[in-house]
Design a protein around this motif. Structure first.
Motif, PDB file in Angstrom:
ATOM      1  N   LEU A  72       0.852  -1.169   0.000  1.00  0.00           N
ATOM      2  CA  LEU A  72       0.000   0.000   0.000  1.00  0.00           C
ATOM      3  C   LEU A  72       0.896   1.229   0.000  1.00  0.00           C
ATOM      4  CD1 LEU A  72      -1.297  -2.121   2.431  1.00  0.00           C
ATOM      5  CD2 LEU A  72      -3.205  -0.721   1.731  1.00  0.00           C
ATOM      6  N   SER A  73       0.390   2.303  -0.603  1.00  0.00           N
ATOM      7  CA  SER A  73       1.099   3.578  -0.604  1.00  0.00           C
ATOM      8  C   SER A  73       0.092   4.663  -0.262  1.00  0.00           C
ATOM      9  CB  SER A  73       1.706   3.843  -1.983  1.00  0.00           C
ATOM     10  OG  SER A  73       2.352   5.103  -1.998  1.00  0.00           O
ATOM     11  N   ALA A  74       0.516   5.597   0.556  1.00  0.00           N
ATOM     12  CA  ALA A  74      -0.367   6.693   0.949  1.00  0.00           C
ATOM     13  C   ALA A  74      -0.833   7.451  -0.290  1.00  0.00           C
ATOM     14  CB  ALA A  74       0.366   7.632   1.900  1.00  0.00           C
ATOM     15  N   ALA A  75      -2.109   7.742  -0.338  1.00  0.00           N
ATOM     16  CA  ALA A  75      -2.687   8.448  -1.488  1.00  0.00           C
ATOM     17  C   ALA A  75      -2.861   9.921  -1.168  1.00  0.00           C
ATOM     18  CB  ALA A  75      -4.036   7.838  -1.850  1.00  0.00           C
ATOM     19  N   GLY A  76      -2.450  10.748  -2.103  1.00  0.00           N
ATOM     20  CA  GLY A  76      -2.708  12.182  -1.998  1.00  0.00           C
ATOM     21  C   GLY A  76      -1.928  12.906  -0.911  1.00  0.00           C
ATOM     22  N   THR A  77      -0.813  12.343  -0.477  1.00  0.00           N
ATOM     23  CA  THR A  77       0.006  13.022   0.526  1.00  0.00           C
ATOM     24  C   THR A  77       1.468  12.999   0.080  1.00  0.00           C
ATOM     25  OG1 THR A  77       0.621  11.094   1.849  1.00  0.00           O
ATOM     26  CG2 THR A  77      -1.519  12.086   2.333  1.00  0.00           C
ATOM     27  N   ASP A  78       2.301  13.747   0.777  1.00  0.00           N
ATOM     28  CA  ASP A  78       3.723  13.716   0.458  1.00  0.00           C
ATOM     29  C   ASP A  78       4.387  12.453   1.009  1.00  0.00           C
ATOM     30  OD1 ASP A  78       3.576  14.425   3.119  1.00  0.00           O
ATOM     31  OD2 ASP A  78       4.894  16.163   2.946  1.00  0.00           O
ATOM     32  N   SER A  79       3.631  11.608   1.711  1.00  0.00           N
ATOM     33  CA  SER A  79       4.133  10.328   2.215  1.00  0.00           C
ATOM     34  C   SER A  79       3.979   9.209   1.194  1.00  0.00           C
ATOM     35  CB  SER A  79       3.394   9.929   3.496  1.00  0.00           C
ATOM     36  OG  SER A  79       3.645  10.863   4.511  1.00  0.00           O
ATOM     37  N   GLY A  80       3.287   9.506   0.085  1.00  0.00           N
ATOM     38  CA  GLY A  80       3.110   8.509  -0.968  1.00  0.00           C
ATOM     39  C   GLY A  80       4.443   8.209  -1.643  1.00  0.00           C
ATOM     40  N   VAL A  81       4.642   6.954  -1.998  1.00  0.00           N
ATOM     41  CA  VAL A  81       5.882   6.545  -2.666  1.00  0.00           C
ATOM     42  C   VAL A  81       5.923   7.173  -4.060  1.00  0.00           C
ATOM     43  CG1 VAL A  81       7.166   4.542  -3.500  1.00  0.00           C
ATOM     44  CG2 VAL A  81       5.898   4.390  -1.361  1.00  0.00           C
ATOM     45  N   PRO A  82       7.037   7.842  -4.435  1.00  0.00           N
ATOM     46  CA  PRO A  82       7.155   8.436  -5.774  1.00  0.00           C
ATOM     47  C   PRO A  82       7.020   7.380  -6.876  1.00  0.00           C
ATOM     48  CG  PRO A  82       8.847   9.306  -4.331  1.00  0.00           C
ATOM     49  CD  PRO A  82       8.188   8.175  -3.590  1.00  0.00           C
ATOM     50  N   ASP A  83       6.785   7.831  -8.097  1.00  0.00           N
ATOM     51  CA  ASP A  83       6.482   6.944  -9.223  1.00  0.00           C
ATOM     52  C   ASP A  83       7.439   5.777  -9.401  1.00  0.00           C
ATOM     53  OD1 ASP A  83       4.226   8.401  -9.841  1.00  0.00           O
ATOM     54  OD2 ASP A  83       5.171   9.517 -11.473  1.00  0.00           O
ATOM     55  N   ASP A  84       8.748   6.026  -9.401  1.00  0.00           N
ATOM     56  CA  ASP A  84       9.691   4.919  -9.604  1.00  0.00           C
ATOM     57  C   ASP A  84       9.582   3.885  -8.492  1.00  0.00           C
ATOM     58  OD1 ASP A  84      10.602   5.787 -12.014  1.00  0.00           O
ATOM     59  OD2 ASP A  84      12.642   6.189 -11.369  1.00  0.00           O
ATOM     60  N   GLY A  85       9.396   4.333  -7.280  1.00  0.00           N
ATOM     61  CA  GLY A  85       9.215   3.409  -6.160  1.00  0.00           C
ATOM     62  C   GLY A  85       7.895   2.670  -6.255  1.00  0.00           C
ATOM     63  N   PHE A  86       6.853   3.370  -6.705  1.00  0.00           N
ATOM     64  CA  PHE A  86       5.540   2.740  -6.842  1.00  0.00           C
ATOM     65  C   PHE A  86       5.591   1.636  -7.902  1.00  0.00           C
ATOM     66  CE2 PHE A  86       1.058   2.416  -8.029  1.00  0.00           C
ATOM     67  CZ  PHE A  86       0.475   2.339  -6.772  1.00  0.00           C
ATOM     68  N   LYS A  87       6.330   1.868  -8.985  1.00  0.00           N
ATOM     69  CA  LYS A  87       6.487   0.838 -10.024  1.00  0.00           C
ATOM     70  C   LYS A  87       7.171  -0.397  -9.459  1.00  0.00           C
ATOM     71  CE  LYS A  87       6.686   4.159 -13.787  1.00  0.00           C
ATOM     72  NZ  LYS A  87       7.580   4.855 -14.723  1.00  0.00           N
ATOM     73  N   ILE A  88       8.124  -0.189  -8.581  1.00  0.00           N
ATOM     74  CA  ILE A  88       8.804  -1.324  -7.940  1.00  0.00           C
ATOM     75  C   ILE A  88       7.805  -2.100  -7.091  1.00  0.00           C
ATOM     76  CG2 ILE A  88      10.565  -1.985  -6.242  1.00  0.00           C
ATOM     77  CD1 ILE A  88      11.736  -1.136  -8.989  1.00  0.00           C
ATOM     78  N   LEU A  89       6.983  -1.390  -6.322  1.00  0.00           N
ATOM     79  CA  LEU A  89       5.964  -2.064  -5.512  1.00  0.00           C
ATOM     80  C   LEU A  89       5.057  -2.907  -6.398  1.00  0.00           C
ATOM     81  CD1 LEU A  89       4.837   0.769  -3.032  1.00  0.00           C
ATOM     82  CD2 LEU A  89       6.458  -1.098  -2.604  1.00  0.00           C
ATOM     83  N   GLN A  90       4.601  -2.325  -7.497  1.00  0.00           N
ATOM     84  CA  GLN A  90       3.709  -3.041  -8.410  1.00  0.00           C
ATOM     85  C   GLN A  90       4.380  -4.274  -8.994  1.00  0.00           C
ATOM     86  OE1 GLN A  90       2.784   0.405 -10.920  1.00  0.00           O
ATOM     87  NE2 GLN A  90       0.627   0.059 -10.412  1.00  0.00           N
ATOM     88  N   GLY A  91       5.667  -4.204  -9.240  1.00  0.00           N
ATOM     89  CA  GLY A  91       6.392  -5.346  -9.783  1.00  0.00           C
ATOM     90  C   GLY A  91       6.574  -6.469  -8.771  1.00  0.00           C
ATOM     91  N   LYS A  92       6.475  -6.157  -7.482  1.00  0.00           N
ATOM     92  CA  LYS A  92       6.662  -7.161  -6.435  1.00  0.00           C
ATOM     93  C   LYS A  92       5.355  -7.771  -5.941  1.00  0.00           C
ATOM     94  CE  LYS A  92       9.931  -8.292  -4.690  1.00  0.00           C
ATOM     95  NZ  LYS A  92      10.644  -9.532  -5.033  1.00  0.00           N
ATOM     96  N   GLY A  93       4.226  -7.138  -6.214  1.00  0.00           N
ATOM     97  CA  GLY A  93       2.958  -7.699  -5.758  1.00  0.00           C
ATOM     98  C   GLY A  93       1.831  -6.708  -5.943  1.00  0.00           C
ATOM     99  N   PRO A  94       0.598  -7.155  -5.673  1.00  0.00           N
ATOM    100  CA  PRO A  94      -0.549  -6.249  -5.789  1.00  0.00           C
ATOM    101  C   PRO A  94      -0.316  -5.001  -4.940  1.00  0.00           C
ATOM    102  CG  PRO A  94      -1.272  -8.499  -5.386  1.00  0.00           C
ATOM    103  CD  PRO A  94       0.215  -8.483  -5.212  1.00  0.00           C
ATOM    104  N   THR A  95      -0.662  -3.856  -5.501  1.00  0.00           N
ATOM    105  CA  THR A  95      -0.380  -2.578  -4.852  1.00  0.00           C
ATOM    106  C   THR A  95      -1.646  -1.729  -4.814  1.00  0.00           C
ATOM    107  OG1 THR A  95       1.879  -2.718  -5.672  1.00  0.00           O
ATOM    108  CG2 THR A  95       1.139  -0.563  -4.925  1.00  0.00           C
ATOM    109  N   TYR A  96      -1.903  -1.116  -3.671  1.00  0.00           N
ATOM    110  CA  TYR A  96      -3.114  -0.330  -3.467  1.00  0.00           C
ATOM    111  C   TYR A  96      -2.760   1.053  -2.950  1.00  0.00           C
ATOM    112  CZ  TYR A  96      -5.049  -5.061  -3.346  1.00  0.00           C
ATOM    113  OH  TYR A  96      -5.374  -6.360  -3.645  1.00  0.00           O
ATOM    114  N   PHE A  97      -3.635   2.029  -3.233  1.00  0.00           N
ATOM    115  CA  PHE A  97      -3.508   3.350  -2.636  1.00  0.00           C
ATOM    116  C   PHE A  97      -4.271   3.320  -1.319  1.00  0.00           C
ATOM    117  CE2 PHE A  97      -1.205   5.701  -5.624  1.00  0.00           C
ATOM    118  CZ  PHE A  97      -1.567   5.282  -6.891  1.00  0.00           C
ATOM    119  N   TYR A  98      -3.671   3.906  -0.290  1.00  0.00           N
ATOM    120  CA  TYR A  98      -4.269   3.913   1.040  1.00  0.00           C
ATOM    121  C   TYR A  98      -4.490   5.357   1.451  1.00  0.00           C
ATOM    122  CZ  TYR A  98      -5.137   1.883   5.664  1.00  0.00           C
ATOM    123  OH  TYR A  98      -5.718   1.455   6.834  1.00  0.00           O
ATOM    124  N   THR A  99      -5.717   5.715   1.648  1.00  0.00           N
ATOM    125  CA  THR A  99      -6.089   7.096   1.944  1.00  0.00           C
ATOM    126  C   THR A  99      -6.096   7.367   3.451  1.00  0.00           C
ATOM    127  OG1 THR A  99      -7.869   8.711   1.679  1.00  0.00           O
ATOM    128  CG2 THR A  99      -8.534   6.427   1.838  1.00  0.00           C
TER     129      THR A  99
END
Length: 185
Positions: A72-99
């Motif tokens: 999970l990655s924080a949605a809509g905050t500065d705590s959200g993982v930046p794009d390159d990091g988010f792509k890594i998360l997606q490559g390792k498993g299902p990934t969701y935005f957490y509000t």
């Protein structure tokens, strides 16, 4: 209603196909390709990119215990993982935005429960500091587990230093103690 004549359509195809081909050639790899490259430490150094963040995210999630199976990655905050990091998360498993909204959190938790008892980690981005003209990047990440038997377990905040050696980003050897933990979103 006007129609495009054949010469106009041909002009569109002649112009569009090279542009699409060029964009495809310049695009980054899929999450799986980027994860594989990160595992080998083969992400190239490019000034003004966030590839160092992706490599740090990979290092962070692959060293967590228990091993996360979805993210999970924080949605809509500065705590959200930046794009390159988010792509890594997606490559390792299902990934969701957490509000931060309790109703939205309940919906995500329901989805996680329905999918099964997989270990889920909320990865929290705490920022980065560049030194040596951007050739060394210290990325700070933290988080905690959401749902299941590990609910609320904290993933200690760590600062992972990634350095550009030649033309490749590499994770620097671990330094002493992890950074102090602070509250997650």
């Amino acid at each position: 209603m006007s129609q495009l004549s054949r010469p106009s359509l041909r002009a569109i195809f002649v112009v569009t196909i090279p542009v699409v081909s060029a964009l495809a050639a310049c695009g980054g790899g899929s999450g799986d390709q980027r994860s594989a490259a990160a595992a080998k430490g083969e992400l190239s150094c490019v000034s003004q990119d966030t590839t160092a963040v992706g490599l740090a995210v990979y290092e962070f999630i692959t060293t967590q215990r228990p091993t996360p199976q979805r993210f999970l990655s924080a949605a809509g905050t500065d705590s959200g993982v930046p794009d390159d990091g988010f792509k890594i998360l997606q490559g390792k498993g299902p990934t969701y935005f957490y509000t931060s909204d309790p109703k939205g959190q309940a919906q995500v938790r329901e989805k996680l429960d329905l999918a099964g008892p997989y270990t889920s980690l909320l990865v929290v981005y705490r920022g980065k500091t560049e030194t040596d003209n951007g050739r060394s990047v210290a990325v700070t990440l933290g988080g905690h587990y959401i749902g299941g038997e590990h609910e609320g377990k904290v993933a200690d905040t760590r600062t992972i230093t990634v350095q550009c050696e030649g033309t490749r980003w590499k994770v620097a050897p671990a330094s002493a103690a992890p950074a102090s933990a602070s509250a997650d979103p």
